[in-house]
Design an enzyme around this catalytic site. Structure first.
Site, short mmCIF file in Angstrom:
data_model
loop_
_atom_site.label_atom_id
_atom_site.label_comp_id
_atom_site.label_asym_id
_atom_site.label_seq_id
_atom_site.Cartn_x
_atom_site.Cartn_y
_atom_site.Cartn_z
CB SER A 106 -0.96 0.02 1.19
OG SER A 106 -0.25 0.23 2.40
CE LYS A 115 -2.76 2.12 4.80
NZ LYS A 115 -2.49 1.22 3.72
#
Length: 187
Positions: free
Chosen positions: A42, A83
């Site tokens: 990701s 993230k």
């Protein structure tokens, strides 16, 4: 008899030294820094699956996240996610034609330039507004952030799990320490 006492004292000194070393290591790991392994794609191309990083737990105990910090936080699935912070409290977020807009102003994302250049079809980041994620929000509320993975097409982030409470953030990370041939600072 004197030799036995000397051996006992030496053993005790070594035991104390080891206990102090373990206590210091535990303190550092629990309160200051901890390692994390990147799990998944990701955050590609910035971070790769299997990269090992150091998480700085101190910064957010004395301050708040900054835009574009790479953070580790407790996600709803009882798992820690890594993230990038895109939106801060008070921000209105929108993506249109692969461009980030914060409060109506276009914001460059230089860390995505290489990835965008490699795309042959479509956009890296699909169009959306903050209200598309949560209709009750016009701006990100105080104490929360909006996070996204750099691999926008394949990232489970605030677009799916919602905004992230800053209390769930463990810390920020910018140092890859493994594999050895890839040691570097990331932004």
């Amino acid at each position: 008899m004197e030799k036995t006492q000397k051996e006992k004292n030496e053993l005790w000194e070594w035991t104390k030294a080891l206990l102090i070393a373990f206590a210091i290591a535990a303190f550092i790991r629990y309160f200051l820094f901890t390692p994390i392994v990147v799990d998944g794609d990701s955050m590609m191309p910035t971070l790769e699956d299997g990269d090992r990083m150091i998480v700085n737990k101190i910064n957010y105990k004395i301050g708040s996240p900054n835009r574009f910090d790479i953070v580790v936080f407790h996600a709803p699935e009882q798992k820690d996610y890594i993230k990038r912070v895109i939106g801060l409290p008070g921000d209105h977020i929108e993506y249109k034609d692969d461009q980030l807009y914060i409060n109506g102003e276009p914001i460059p994302e230089p860390y995505l330039d290489q990835y965008k250049a490699e795309i042959t079809e479509g956009n890296l980041t699909g169009n959306f507004k903050l209200q598309d994620i949560d209709p009750s929000l016009d701006v990100i509320p105080e104490g929360y952030v909006f996070v996204m993975g750099d691999n926008r097409r394949f990232s489970k982030d605030s677009r799916h799990i919602g905004i992230v409470n800053q209390k769930e953030i463990i810390g920020n990370t910018s140092i890859i320490f493994w594999p050895l041939n890839e040691i570097k600072m990331v932004k």
